[in-house]
Design an enzyme around this catalytic site. Sequence first.
Site, mmCIF file in Angstrom:
data_model
loop_
_atom_site.group_PDB
_atom_site.id
_atom_site.type_symbol
_atom_site.label_atom_id
_atom_site.label_comp_id
_atom_site.label_asym_id
_atom_site.label_seq_id
_atom_site.Cartn_x
_atom_site.Cartn_y
_atom_site.Cartn_z
ATOM 1 N N VAL A 176 0.819 -1.211 0.000
ATOM 2 C CA VAL A 176 0.000 0.000 0.000
ATOM 3 C C VAL A 176 0.859 1.270 0.000
ATOM 4 C CG1 VAL A 176 -1.657 1.331 1.394
ATOM 5 C CG2 VAL A 176 -1.993 -1.121 1.070
ATOM 6 N N ASP A 236 10.262 3.186 6.205
ATOM 7 C CA ASP A 236 9.944 1.816 6.627
ATOM 8 C C ASP A 236 10.961 1.399 7.678
ATOM 9 O OD1 ASP A 236 8.133 -0.602 5.055
ATOM 10 O OD2 ASP A 236 9.615 -1.219 6.561
ATOM 11 N N ARG A 241 14.017 -3.505 3.182
ATOM 12 C CA ARG A 241 13.039 -2.929 2.264
ATOM 13 C C ARG A 241 13.553 -1.580 1.719
ATOM 14 N NH1 ARG A 241 9.327 -3.672 -1.573
ATOM 15 N NH2 ARG A 241 7.486 -2.371 -1.378
ATOM 16 N N THR A 266 -2.147 -4.648 9.522
ATOM 17 C CA THR A 266 -3.121 -4.864 10.598
ATOM 18 C C THR A 266 -3.560 -6.333 10.539
ATOM 19 O OG1 THR A 266 -4.728 -3.874 9.082
ATOM 20 C CG2 THR A 266 -4.045 -2.526 10.946
ATOM 21 N N THR A 325 -6.197 -1.034 7.260
ATOM 22 C CA THR A 325 -7.586 -1.467 7.467
ATOM 23 C C THR A 325 -7.819 -1.740 8.953
ATOM 24 O OG1 THR A 325 -7.481 -2.510 5.307
ATOM 25 C CG2 THR A 325 -9.298 -3.166 6.732
ATOM 26 N N CYS A 330 -6.429 -9.567 3.717
ATOM 27 C CA CYS A 330 -7.609 -8.691 3.684
ATOM 28 C C CYS A 330 -8.888 -9.473 3.952
ATOM 29 C CB CYS A 330 -7.695 -7.981 2.338
ATOM 30 S SG CYS A 330 -6.464 -6.689 2.156
ATOM 31 N N ARG A 363 1.046 -14.260 2.284
ATOM 32 C CA ARG A 363 0.501 -14.102 3.635
ATOM 33 C C ARG A 363 -0.805 -14.888 3.773
ATOM 34 N NH1 ARG A 363 0.716 -7.682 4.247
ATOM 35 N NH2 ARG A 363 0.506 -7.823 1.995
HETATM 36 N N1 NAD Z 1 -1.915 -5.313 0.228
HETATM 37 C C1 NAD Z 1 -3.134 -4.972 -0.165
HETATM 38 O O1 NAD Z 1 -3.579 -5.362 -1.234
HETATM 39 C C2 NAD Z 1 -4.013 -4.104 0.691
HETATM 40 C C3 NAD Z 1 -5.166 -3.555 0.116
HETATM 41 C C4 NAD Z 1 -5.958 -2.731 0.889
HETATM 42 C C5 NAD Z 1 -5.635 -2.486 2.215
HETATM 43 N N2 NAD Z 1 -4.522 -3.062 2.762
HETATM 44 C C6 NAD Z 1 -4.207 -2.751 4.163
HETATM 45 O O2 NAD Z 1 -3.122 -1.823 4.181
HETATM 46 C C7 NAD Z 1 -2.287 -2.070 5.300
HETATM 47 C C8 NAD Z 1 -0.860 -2.328 4.831
HETATM 48 O O3 NAD Z 1 -0.865 -3.514 4.059
HETATM 49 P P1 NAD Z 1 0.351 -3.909 3.117
HETATM 50 O O4 NAD Z 1 -0.131 -5.050 2.288
HETATM 51 O O5 NAD Z 1 0.892 -2.707 2.425
HETATM 52 O O6 NAD Z 1 1.417 -4.427 4.184
HETATM 53 P P2 NAD Z 1 2.939 -4.822 3.902
HETATM 54 O O7 NAD Z 1 3.269 -5.876 4.883
HETATM 55 O O8 NAD Z 1 3.141 -5.078 2.441
HETATM 56 O O9 NAD Z 1 3.731 -3.493 4.247
HETATM 57 C C9 NAD Z 1 3.785 -2.936 5.495
HETATM 58 C C10 NAD Z 1 5.143 -2.302 5.698
HETATM 59 O O10 NAD Z 1 5.101 -1.599 6.930
HETATM 60 C C11 NAD Z 1 6.359 -1.732 7.553
HETATM 61 N N3 NAD Z 1 6.165 -1.428 8.973
HETATM 62 C C12 NAD Z 1 5.563 -2.151 9.936
HETATM 63 N N4 NAD Z 1 5.555 -1.471 11.096
HETATM 64 C C13 NAD Z 1 6.179 -0.296 10.869
HETATM 65 C C14 NAD Z 1 6.482 0.817 11.663
HETATM 66 N N5 NAD Z 1 6.126 0.882 12.950
HETATM 67 N N6 NAD Z 1 7.155 1.839 11.101
HETATM 68 C C15 NAD Z 1 7.512 1.781 9.805
HETATM 69 N N7 NAD Z 1 7.249 0.763 8.996
HETATM 70 C C16 NAD Z 1 6.581 -0.271 9.516
HETATM 71 C C17 NAD Z 1 6.781 -3.150 7.253
HETATM 72 O O11 NAD Z 1 8.179 -3.298 7.369
HETATM 73 C C18 NAD Z 1 6.285 -3.317 5.813
HETATM 74 O O12 NAD Z 1 7.266 -3.007 4.857
HETATM 75 C C19 NAD Z 1 -2.925 -3.216 6.063
HETATM 76 O O13 NAD Z 1 -3.790 -2.709 7.024
HETATM 77 C C20 NAD Z 1 -3.736 -3.926 4.984
HETATM 78 O O14 NAD Z 1 -4.823 -4.652 5.512
HETATM 79 C C21 NAD Z 1 -3.695 -3.855 2.026
#
Ligand code: NAD
Length: 414
Positions: free
Chosen positions: A15, A33, A38, A81, A116, A256, A327
Amino acid sequence: MELNYKIAIIGQGYVGLPLAISFSKFYHTIGYDKSLDRIDELNREHDSNLEVEVKANELLSFSSNKDDIKDCNIFIITVPTPVKENNLPDLSFVNSASLLVSKYLKKGDIVIYESTVYPGVTEDICVPLLEKESNLVFNKDFYCGYSPERINPGNNSKKVNNIIKVTSGSNDTIANVIDNLYQKIIDAGTFKAPSIKVAEASKVVENIQRDVNIALMNELAIIFDNINISTSEVLEAAKTKWNFLDFKPGLVGGHCIGVDPYYMIYKSKEFGYFPDLINKSRELNNSIPNFIIGKTIELLSIHKKNIEKSKVLILGYTFKENCNDIRNTQVEKILSGLNHLGCFVDIYDPLIKMEHNNLIENPFKASNKYDAIIAAVSHNEFLHYTINDFKQISNENLVLLDIKSMYSFSTWKF
Ligand SMILES: NC(=O)c1ccc[n+]([C@@H]2O[C@H](COP(=O)([O-])OP(=O)(O)OC[C@H]3O[C@@H](n4cnc5c(N)ncnc54)[C@H](O)[C@@H]3O)[C@@H](O)[C@H]2O)c1
């Protein structure tokens, strides 16, 4: 204020990264990050999620150094989340991201959550953390917003810029500021929700709706299997009605659809209401790996193949097609169930590069023969395989379980 925007995006995953790239076309943007690996790969202009092209640009920087976000005035939080072992919401990432931001929060700053969550997390859980550490007062000194993400990794037509984005803010003025900010990067336009809680709820509802509908299809698929008719053939006929919803049975993994309903279940239980339908749908979808294992055993027996020591190939390991995200993949449950029964299982997934005992190179270019093949994920590469390809890697009778209904010649499909 607009000309002075400096944006920090906390979390550079599926995201956060596309968002950072989009905003950097207009504003100074820092993709922060906590993972050094990363940030290293992003600085090398590589995205291991294979979702976006990372190109250096003078307004964009990536960093894992917390102090680099100190001059920012817009903070967007895009951290995971997930749920804990017991399926309760794990808010530890949003909490720690909030604490991080609170250290750098200044008067006039805006914090927008994209992760989310269930309705109430932004204002009831994150805002107190932001206030506590910063000694600033919410909606007087700093402001918040919530804008859920709807991207669909693996699908090139559903990228951040071409999906309508729901926005919201902690008061009317800030809601407008946030909406204008997103309008700048979202070609499809925005939808300004009346409150942060409404925006939060809208996101979980989208995924709950999918989960419940897929559960219904899975339940029907189990019934039709007993009646000995093909679910895909039934759905093909049913969907000729104008208002039939085109959901299909299958495995529900990922972060999700298989996770977000638990957030709403948790919130609902706080008020003493147990959401049976949402919960039952989760249970049903979680039971599908066992159903597939049972089906594999049944077909091996019908074809007079020994279950113990039989060789099974699973095609696909990711939680969905054409993306390398593993995941919460339900394929792992099929694998461990079959292993438990004494089967030898190989998995082929061309999209993932990781250490895993069962992962093999392309079986169609090797000499191994299998007693059963489970086509679990419909990666584009798999769609081209012919009956002869499968026969070539099969012991005697071909046993092909086709979870995604990809082939006309499969032994069994939903
Ligand atoms: N992936 C999707 O398709 C998608 C779609 C809609 C919503 N979401 C929601 O968006 C959110 C993020 O999902 P994602 O798929 O991008 O996750 P992800 O795991 O791909 O990325 C999250 C990133 O956050 C970093 N991170 C974690 N804690 C941190 C902190 N305290 N400080 C800095 N960086 C930190 C991690 O190292 C990781 O690189 C979630 O709530 C998910 O449910 C995801």
